[in-house]
Structures are given as structure tokens and as C-alpha cells.
Design a protein around this motif. Structure first.
Motif, PDB file in Angstrom:
ATOM      1  N   ALA A 103      -1.344   9.109   6.588  1.00 16.62           N
ATOM      2  CA  ALA A 103      -1.375   9.244   5.131  1.00 16.62           C
ATOM      3  C   ALA A 103      -2.346   8.295   4.428  1.00 16.62           C
ATOM      4  N   GLY A 104      -3.013   7.441   5.165  1.00 14.80           N
ATOM      5  CA  GLY A 104      -3.915   6.494   4.528  1.00 14.80           C
ATOM      6  C   GLY A 104      -3.218   5.180   4.222  1.00 14.80           C
ATOM      7  N   PHE A 105      -3.968   4.281   3.623  1.00 11.07           N
ATOM      8  CA  PHE A 105      -3.535   2.893   3.461  1.00 11.07           C
ATOM      9  C   PHE A 105      -3.053   2.556   2.054  1.00 11.07           C
ATOM     10  N   ALA A 106      -2.609   3.550   1.308  1.00 16.47           N
ATOM     11  CA  ALA A 106      -2.244   3.313  -0.097  1.00 16.47           C
ATOM     12  C   ALA A 106      -0.973   2.501  -0.262  1.00 16.47           C
ATOM     13  N   GLY A 107      -0.030   2.615   0.664  1.00 17.68           N
ATOM     14  CA  GLY A 107       1.275   1.981   0.475  1.00 17.68           C
ATOM     15  C   GLY A 107       1.446   0.708   1.263  1.00 17.68           C
ATOM     16  N   GLY A 108       2.195  -0.210   0.675  1.00 19.67           N
ATOM     17  CA  GLY A 108       2.571  -1.442   1.358  1.00 19.67           C
ATOM     18  C   GLY A 108       4.066  -1.623   1.235  1.00 19.67           C
ATOM     19  N   CYS A 109       4.514  -2.820   1.426  1.00 19.68           N
ATOM     20  CA  CYS A 109       5.939  -3.134   1.319  1.00 19.68           C
ATOM     21  C   CYS A 109       6.285  -3.433  -0.142  1.00 19.68           C
ATOM     22  N   PRO A 110       7.277  -2.738  -0.722  1.00 16.67           N
ATOM     23  CA  PRO A 110       7.619  -3.011  -2.114  1.00 16.67           C
ATOM     24  C   PRO A 110       8.163  -4.415  -2.337  1.00 16.67           C
ATOM     25  N   VAL A 111       8.796  -4.986  -1.329  1.00 12.89           N
ATOM     26  CA  VAL A 111       9.320  -6.356  -1.478  1.00 12.89           C
ATOM     27  C   VAL A 111       8.151  -7.329  -1.577  1.00 12.89           C
ATOM     28  N   ALA A 112       7.157  -7.146  -0.724  1.00 16.44           N
ATOM     29  CA  ALA A 112       5.980  -8.011  -0.782  1.00 16.44           C
ATOM     30  C   ALA A 112       5.252  -7.853  -2.112  1.00 16.44           C
ATOM     31  N   ALA A 113       5.116  -6.610  -2.574  1.00 13.34           N
ATOM     32  CA  ALA A 113       4.424  -6.368  -3.850  1.00 13.34           C
ATOM     33  C   ALA A 113       5.151  -7.050  -5.003  1.00 13.34           C
ATOM     34  N   ALA A 114       6.463  -6.932  -5.030  1.00 17.63           N
ATOM     35  CA  ALA A 114       7.232  -7.567  -6.108  1.00 17.63           C
ATOM     36  C   ALA A 114       7.161  -9.077  -6.006  1.00 17.63           C
ATOM     37  N   THR A 115       7.131  -9.602  -4.800  1.00 14.30           N
ATOM     38  CA  THR A 115       7.032 -11.046  -4.615  1.00 14.30           C
ATOM     39  C   THR A 115       5.707 -11.554  -5.163  1.00 14.30           C
ATOM     40  N   VAL A 116       4.634 -10.858  -4.829  1.00  9.48           N
ATOM     41  CA  VAL A 116       3.304 -11.274  -5.288  1.00  9.48           C
ATOM     42  C   VAL A 116       3.178 -11.134  -6.803  1.00  9.48           C
ATOM     43  N   ASP A 117       3.658 -10.001  -7.340  1.00 10.99           N
ATOM     44  CA  ASP A 117       3.464  -9.707  -8.757  1.00 10.99           C
ATOM     45  C   ASP A 117       4.388 -10.472  -9.699  1.00 10.99           C
ATOM     46  N   TRP A 118       5.653 -10.626  -9.306  1.00  6.16           N
ATOM     47  CA  TRP A 118       6.642 -11.071 -10.298  1.00  6.16           C
ATOM     48  C   TRP A 118       7.489 -12.269  -9.902  1.00  6.16           C
ATOM     49  N   ALA A 119       7.508 -12.648  -8.645  1.00  2.43           N
ATOM     50  CA  ALA A 119       8.471 -13.658  -8.204  1.00  2.43           C
ATOM     51  C   ALA A 119       8.280 -15.005  -8.891  1.00  2.43           C
ATOM     52  N   GLU A 120       7.046 -15.339  -9.231  1.00  6.84           N
ATOM     53  CA  GLU A 120       6.813 -16.634  -9.876  1.00  6.84           C
ATOM     54  C   GLU A 120       7.280 -16.635 -11.325  1.00  6.84           C
ATOM     55  N   SER A 121       7.145 -15.510 -11.998  1.00 11.38           N
ATOM     56  CA  SER A 121       7.470 -15.462 -13.423  1.00 11.38           C
ATOM     57  C   SER A 121       8.875 -14.935 -13.717  1.00 11.38           C
TER      58      SER A 121
END
Length: 198
Positions: A101-119
């Protein structure tokens, strides 16, 4: 709550996880989640009075439970459960997805950690819990295969960390090589941790 209501709510949590894994938290809007889930926009406020933060946290928690449950399925599919076999199955889930399916998807937990965990403190806590919900079954599986309990938790952390890092590299390189590399290189180390009888 009726079955259909529960189904709609679960669809929205699943949709949020799917959108976050592809677009990240910042680019995942409530309208997009409702559209992806085939739900009326007004239902988001009904089910998620805490707004986007609540929805993101529930999507992250869902992803952790999903990953944790997959461990048992991976083990059941192995003719002879070994630590390297379990890790190879965890990796194969991603190589199969990326090759088909290609490389579009990653782990949602990792994405949320990178995007929002600090704030967002609640998202950081949800992500930490999601990773624990995943590493716990991995550690128990390792123990069941003969890895000493005092090492199983550390090796489970190593497996999940290596997999998450390889997912990022694979997406950046548009190549499954990082995934196959971590499976090949960690396999012998994981198997060597099994306590041999005799």
C-alpha cells in the motif's frame, strides 16, 4: 448506549487513529474524522465532549490495545514461538503494508507523541500507556518462551523501540530495508536471551 451508537463511536476512534497515522495530529481535524467514519459532525460533540484532545487520546489508547492484541495473533501463527520469530512477525506487518500500500501510514501512537505529547499532558500520558499496553504482552510472550523475567521487559522495550525507529526510517527512505535490517540484526540477540535448560 445502543449497539449502533457504540458502533458509531468506535468507528470515529478508529478513523481518528487511521488519519493520525497518515497525517499526524495537527492535520487531523474533527470534520475529517466524522467524514472518514461516515458519522454526522454533530455526533463528535456528543461522543467526545472533551473535543479533539479526548478523541486523540482515545485513538492512541485504541492503537495501544490493538498492538498488544496483535502479539497473541503473531504467536499463534508461528509454528515454533521464538523471540526472533515474534519480532519478525511484528516487523512483517509493516513490510507487508508498505510493499502493498505504500509508505503513507505510520504508528498513530508515535505520531501523537511527536505532535502533541509535549504540549498536551493527557496525550503524553495516553501515549505512554499505549506503549505499555503494547510492550507488556511482548514481555510476557518473551518470558513464556524462556527469557528470564528480569530481561523480558527491557527486550520488549528494545523490540518496540527498534520497530518504531525502523518505521520512521522506512517512511523517510521509501524502502523496507530499515525494517528488514532490524529484524535480521536483533533476531540472534533476542534468541540468545532464552534461558537454556541443562
Amino acid at each position: 448506549m445502543t449497539v449502533s451508537e457504540r458502533g458509531a463511536r468506535e468507528r470515529m476512534v478508529f478513523s481518528a487513529a487511521q488519519l493520525i497515522r497518515r497525517e499526524g495530529v495537527a492535520a487531523t481535524g474533527m470534520r475529517e474524522v466524522a467524514a472518514h467514519a461516515g458519522a454526522p459532525r454533530g455526533s463528535l460533540q456528543h461522543y467526545f465532549p472533551g473535543g479533539k484532545e479526548q478523541l486523540v487520546n482515545e485513538a492512541v489508547e485504541w492503537a495501544g490495545r490493538y498492538a498488544g492484541r496483535r502479539v497473541a495473533r503473531f504467536l499463534a501463527a508461528l509454528p515454533e514461538p521464538t523471540p526472533s520469530g515474534l519480532f519478525a512477525a511484528m516487523v512483517r506487518q509493516w513490510t507487508d503494508e508498505y510493499e502493498s500500500a505504500g509508505f503513507a501510514g505510520g504508528c498513530p501512537v508515535a505520531a501523537a507523541t511527536v505532535d502533541w505529547a509535549e504540549s498536551t499532558v493527557s496525550t503524553r500520558a495516553a501515549a505512554a500507556q499505549a506503549f505499555a499496553t503494547w510492550t507488556g504482552p511482548v514481555a510476557r510472550a518473551l518470558t513464556d518462551m524462556g527469557v528470564p523475567e528480569e530481561r523480558a521487559g527491557a527486550l520488549a522495550t528494545l523490540m518496540v523501540s527498534a520497530l518504531e525507529g525502523a518505521i520512521l526510517l522506512a517512511r523517510a527512505e521509501r524502502d523496507v530495508r530499515p525494517l528488514t535490517t532490524v529484524a535480521t540484526e536483533l533476531g540472534p540477540l533476542l534468541d540468545a536471551a532464552v534461558r537454556r535448560e541443562g
